[in-house]
Every structure is written in C-alpha cells, then in structure tokens.
Design an enzyme around this catalytic site. Structure first.
Site, PDB file in Angstrom:
ATOM      1  N   CYS A   1      -4.256   0.596  -2.639  1.00 18.17           N
ATOM      2  CA  CYS A   1      -3.951  -0.550  -1.656  1.00 18.17           C
ATOM      3  C   CYS A   1      -2.919  -1.316  -2.139  1.00 18.17           C
ATOM      4  CB  CYS A   1      -5.335  -0.949  -1.519  1.00 18.17           C
ATOM      5  SG  CYS A   1      -6.516  -0.142  -0.697  1.00 18.17           S
TER       6      CYS A   1
ATOM      7  N   TYR B   1      -5.172  11.777   1.711  1.00 16.88           N
ATOM      8  CA  TYR B   1      -5.688  10.479   2.084  1.00 16.88           C
ATOM      9  C   TYR B   1      -6.142   9.822   0.846  1.00 16.88           C
ATOM     10  CZ  TYR B   1      -4.432  11.496   6.770  1.00 16.88           C
ATOM     11  OH  TYR B   1      -3.790  11.706   8.085  1.00 16.88           O
TER      12      TYR B   1
ATOM     13  N   ASN C   1       0.973  -1.148   0.013  1.00 11.93           N
ATOM     14  CA  ASN C   1       0.086   0.168   0.085  1.00 11.93           C
ATOM     15  C   ASN C   1       0.716   1.239   0.040  1.00 11.93           C
ATOM     16  OD1 ASN C   1       0.673  -1.069   2.733  1.00 11.93           O
ATOM     17  ND2 ASN C   1      -0.723   0.393   3.518  1.00 11.93           N
TER      18      ASN C   1
ATOM     19  N   GLU D   1       0.382   5.054   0.734  1.00  6.62           N
ATOM     20  CA  GLU D   1      -0.402   6.320   1.092  1.00  6.62           C
ATOM     21  C   GLU D   1      -0.128   7.738   0.625  1.00  6.62           C
ATOM     22  OE1 GLU D   1      -0.838   5.583   5.208  1.00  6.62           O
ATOM     23  OE2 GLU D   1      -2.050   4.020   4.924  1.00  6.62           O
TER      24      GLU D   1
ATOM     25  N   GLU E   1      -3.250  -4.592  -3.140  1.00  5.00           N
ATOM     26  CA  GLU E   1      -3.834  -5.381  -3.975  1.00  5.00           C
ATOM     27  C   GLU E   1      -4.117  -4.729  -5.183  1.00  5.00           C
ATOM     28  OE1 GLU E   1      -4.815  -4.406  -0.869  1.00  5.00           O
ATOM     29  OE2 GLU E   1      -6.623  -5.806  -0.308  1.00  5.00           O
TER      30      GLU E   1
HETATM   31 ZN   LIG Z   1      -8.247  -1.909  -1.155  1.00  2.35          ZN
END
Ligand SMILES: [Zn+2]
Length: 140
Positions: free
Chosen positions: A64, A59, A53, A55, A66
C-alpha cells in the site's frame, strides 16, 4: 482531535500533505485493482516522505501507499510519525495492515483523508483507527 492545543498540524501543513499525496498518486502501479493511492507522511523531524501503492502479479506481494511512505521514512532513519495524508478516488481508509504498521511509529499520528481536489474529508488518528493495539510495549 479537535483540541487546537494538541493538534500538531496547521491548515497549511494539511494542505501540503494532501497536495503531496495527490502528486505521489501519479506513480501508483495498480494495473490489477485500478485503484491508485497516494500518501504523504510527515515525520517528527519535519520531513515529508511520499508513497504510492505498488501492486504485483502475485497479488499478496502488493504494498500500500501508506507502507511505501513509511518504509521510505524509516529506512532513512525516521522513527516518529506526526501525520499521514492518504488520497484515493473515493475517500478510502488505510487498511488493517497499514494501521498496524503505522502504529509502530506513531499511535498519535494524525491520519488525513483527502479527496482529489485536496480537500480534507476526514481527520482522525492511528490510535482511533487501531484501538487496543499490539505494540512494542508488549515485547519489553
Ligand atoms: Zn494498506
């Protein structure tokens, strides 16, 4: 999911995906949530793409693990996902956005949730995580 005749992964493949997801987790950039996530995606071609992930101070622009793995795979020509392993500190599941994103390239893809020791704590599939999904067939 329990039918061995159709389940696409060996225990060795599961273990490798979990290990790759654990390894990828170290590259997480998560200074705001402090919730590092690692993922490892197996495509139909047999390649594994990992992700963590990432960031952002804005925000909502965070992405993510995935989807990082999925975008890496698709941007290198992959179009069919077989399985994805996800590792967090507490067996977290893929979010709704990731379920939708993964469904585009593999409703039947296996989703493995592994713990930090590499043990598989949950085996499911994208289809089970996103019932009655919206997909490419709706736009034909
Ligand atoms: Zn996600």
């Amino acid at each position: 999911m329990t039918d061995a005749a159709v389940y696409p992964l060996t225990r060795e493949q599961e273990a490798e995906l979990a290990a790759r997801a654990i390894d990828a987790r170290q590259w997480s950039y998560s200074p705001y949530s402090h919730y590092p996530v690692g993922a490892a995606l197996l495509t139909a071609s047999g390649k594994i793409y990992d992700g963590a992930n990432v960031e952002n101070a804005a925000y909502p622009d965070s992405i993510c693990a995935e989807r990082v793995a999925a975008v890496k795979a698709v941007s290198e020509g992959e179009r069919e996902f077989t399985a994805i392993a996800v590792v967090t500190q507490n067996d977290g599941m893929p979010c709704g956005s990731c379920r939708q994103f993964l469904s585009e390239f593999g409703l039947d893809a296996v989703v493995l949730i592994a713990n930090l020791k590499g043990e598989i704590v949950k085996r499911t599939a994208v289809r089970a995580l996103l019932p009655d999904s919206f997909g490419p067939e709706q736009l034909r």
